[in-house]
Enzyme design. Structure first.
Site, PDB file in Angstrom:
ATOM      1  CB  CYS A  15       6.870  -3.717  -5.203  1.00 57.19           C
ATOM      2  SG  CYS A  15       7.073  -5.257  -4.283  1.00 57.19           S
ATOM      3  CG  HIS A  65       5.744  -5.777  -9.426  1.00 56.54           C
ATOM      4  ND1 HIS A  65       6.929  -5.075  -9.496  1.00 56.54           N
ATOM      5  CD2 HIS A  65       5.804  -6.509  -8.294  1.00 56.54           C
ATOM      6  CE1 HIS A  65       7.674  -5.376  -8.450  1.00 56.54           C
ATOM      7  NE2 HIS A  65       7.020  -6.241  -7.698  1.00 56.54           N
ATOM      8  CD  GLU A 117       6.390  -3.033 -12.502  1.00 53.90           C
ATOM      9  OE1 GLU A 117       7.203  -3.666 -11.788  1.00 53.90           O
ATOM     10  OE2 GLU A 117       5.389  -2.462 -12.033  1.00 53.90           O
TER      11      GLU A 117
END
Length: 191
Positions: A82, A166, A168
């Site tokens: 990002c 994202h 994660e």
């Protein structure tokens, strides 16, 4: 979740943004993880993750702490998500031959999830996009690995992997696993 066979030392830029989530995933995959806030903390690392967050703030803090030049000199594999993707394009740190458009999919209220087809994978990757950028222009040596509505959102050039989403924030570790494989490849080349 696949755990790495060979221990690698990965730094996660911890100035702001989603760094804790990256630390959690990478430790779960067996990597030794260091939170990086100062240039000297890059020494001895095999790879570096620059997480999402607020790109203007990250750029400013990296400059204040001297991390911008230290990141440019870093020789290991690098994974940017990002805002981290914005930080390394050719108009900023210049680590990857891309031009990135900030907030390309819209403001915070336009955040969304999408299934991405990944090369060589049968199962889609559920990606989380939050005020996400996209690749406006990619150089000839950039491999586009996933797109949304014709816009590149996952790409690689040499030792640099970038994602406008994202990974994660999901339980799917395949993108982080790809990064760790890049780290191991780079480590064996440098050895």
């Amino acid at each position: 979740m696949t755990v790495v066979n060979e221990r690698v030392r990965i730094g996660v830029l911890a100035l702001q943004g989603a760094f804790r989530e990256h630390v959690r995933v990478l430790r779960g995959l067996g990597a030794d993880v260091v939170e990086v806030r100062l240039p000297e903390e890059l020494a001895g690392l095999d790879g570096l993750v620059i997480p999402g967050g607020e790109s203007t703030t990250m750029t400013r803090l990296a400059g204040i702490y001297g991390l911008d030049e230290a990141i440019r000199r870093f020789e290991g594999a690098v994974f940017r998500t990002c805002a981290g993707m914005i930080l390394v394009d050719r108009e900023r740190l210049g680590l990857i031959d891309l031009v990135v458009r900030r907030n390309a999919f819209g403001r915070q209220v336009a955040s969304f999830e999408a299934d991405l087809g990944l090369a060589g994978e049968d199962r889609p990757f559920r990606a989380v996009f939050i005020r996400a950028p996209w690749v406006e222009e990619a150089g000839p040596n950039v491999e586009v690995m996933a797109e949304v509505d014709g816009h590149p959102v996952l790409a690689r050039e040499g030792r640099v992997l970038v994602a406008s989403f994202h990974p994660e924030l999901t339980d799917d570790t395949r993108i982080h696993e790809q990064f760790l494989e890049m780290v191991r490849e780079g480590k064996s080349v440098r050895a």
